[in-house]
Design an enzyme around this catalytic site. Structure first.
Site, short mmCIF file in Angstrom:
data_model
loop_
_atom_site.label_atom_id
_atom_site.label_comp_id
_atom_site.label_asym_id
_atom_site.label_seq_id
_atom_site.Cartn_x
_atom_site.Cartn_y
_atom_site.Cartn_z
N LYS A 153 0.81 -1.22 0.00
CA LYS A 153 0.00 0.00 0.00
C LYS A 153 0.85 1.28 0.00
CE LYS A 153 -2.26 -0.04 3.79
NZ LYS A 153 -2.01 1.07 4.72
N ARG A 164 -8.93 3.61 9.82
CA ARG A 164 -8.63 2.25 10.25
C ARG A 164 -9.75 1.68 11.11
NH1 ARG A 164 -2.79 2.67 9.80
NH2 ARG A 164 -1.70 0.74 10.25
N ARG A 186 10.56 -7.60 5.07
CA ARG A 186 10.69 -6.18 5.38
C ARG A 186 11.37 -5.98 6.73
NH1 ARG A 186 5.56 -2.19 5.92
NH2 ARG A 186 5.57 -2.69 8.11
N ARG A 204 12.45 -1.97 11.42
CA ARG A 204 11.52 -1.05 12.08
C ARG A 204 11.23 -1.54 13.48
NH1 ARG A 204 6.49 0.63 8.28
NH2 ARG A 204 5.43 0.28 10.27
N ARG A 230 -1.16 -6.03 14.65
CA ARG A 230 -1.68 -5.15 13.60
C ARG A 230 -2.56 -5.92 12.62
NH1 ARG A 230 3.34 -2.37 13.61
NH2 ARG A 230 3.98 -3.45 11.74
P1 AMP Z 1 1.28 2.32 9.31
O1 AMP Z 1 2.56 2.88 8.79
O2 AMP Z 1 0.07 2.81 8.55
O3 AMP Z 1 1.30 0.82 9.44
O4 AMP Z 1 1.09 2.90 10.78
C1 AMP Z 1 2.02 2.60 11.81
C2 AMP Z 1 1.34 2.66 13.16
O5 AMP Z 1 0.82 3.97 13.39
C3 AMP Z 1 0.14 1.74 13.31
O6 AMP Z 1 0.51 0.44 13.70
C4 AMP Z 1 -0.65 2.45 14.41
O7 AMP Z 1 -0.07 2.23 15.68
C5 AMP Z 1 -0.44 3.91 14.06
N1 AMP Z 1 -1.48 4.42 13.13
C6 AMP Z 1 -1.32 4.86 11.86
N2 AMP Z 1 -2.49 5.25 11.32
C7 AMP Z 1 -3.42 5.07 12.28
C8 AMP Z 1 -4.83 5.25 12.35
N3 AMP Z 1 -5.53 5.70 11.29
N4 AMP Z 1 -5.47 4.93 13.50
C9 AMP Z 1 -4.79 4.47 14.57
N5 AMP Z 1 -3.48 4.25 14.59
C10 AMP Z 1 -2.78 4.54 13.45
#
Ligand code: AMP
Length: 194
Positions: A15, A91, A128, A134, A145
């Site tokens: 994505k 989300r 990854r 990370r 997640r």
């Molecule tokens: P991502 O890079 O989109 O996987 O986001 C990394 C982390 O940021 C996620 O595992 C959540 O802890 C937090 N996060 C990002 N976007 C959101 C969202 N829309 N709602 C809640 N937590 C978020």
């Protein structure tokens, strides 16, 4: 007329990479809430300090905080003028309802579910983790997640389906193949050519 789109998809579906390419191709702004939060953590802002632990554990940041971050970002000049692709938001159903309110005047005109089966994303995420190191890619955080995606995020698919906005794009294939499918779906949905 601008592209204002939401990209849904499991973690590891490709994505983020595809959103960056779509943004460049359509001349729109890539708004990644994960990137916004990670940058806040790096800079140790009040938001960053509040969310660091949640992110590291693979949990979800509070809906209200997320909605206000996104509302602020979508109100800036570049996004208003050029359009945007939201990556990582909404989300939860609550976030989707907030987004409906935030975008009442200029609604979302395309929602894509980048569809990659769970076993395929798990294999990709292992690679990854080794490549990027990370801190939130521990096996526990990844599992959390993915589980939150099934319970919290998958219901959004239904929400957007009912609104007649959802397009499912097969996310299995080469980066180029998937990108071509995405561009076609966006043009079909919005009438805007790449
Ligand atoms: P991502 O890079 O989109 O996987 O986001 C990394 C982390 O940021 C996620 O595992 C959540 O802890 C937090 N996060 C990002 N976007 C959101 C969202 N829309 N709602 C809640 N937590 C978020």
């Amino acid at each position: 007329m601008t592209v204002r789109m939401v990209m849904l998809g499991r973690q590891g579906s490709g994505k983020g990479t595809q959103c960056a390419r779509v943004a460049a191709r359509f001349g729109i702004v890539h708004v990644s809430t994960g990137d916004m939060l990670r940058s806040a953590v790096r800079q140790s802002t009040p938001v960053g300090r509040a969310v660091k632990e949640i992110i590291d554990q693979g949990g979800l940041v509070d809906d209200e905080l997320m909605a206000s971050l996104v509302q602020g970002r979508l109100g800036e000049d570049d996004t208003r003028t050029s359009g945007w692709v939201l990556d990582g938001f909404p989300r939860t159903l609550g976030q989707a309802l907030s987004l409906d309110r935030i975008t009442e005047v200029r609604p979302v005109n395309c929602v894509i579910n980048l569809d990659v089966p769970k076993d395929v994303v798990l294999a990709r995420l292992t690679v990854r983790r080794e490549a990027e190191q990370r801190t939130d890619d521990s096996p526990e955080a990844v599992a959390r997640r993915l589980e939150l995606y099934e319970t919290q995020t998958a219901p959004l698919i239904e929400h957007y389906e009912r609104a007649g906005k959802l397009h499912v794009v097969d996310g299995v294939g080469s980066m180029e193949e998937v990108f071509d499918r995405l561009c076609r779906a966006i043009t079909d949905a919005t009438g805007i050519s790449a």
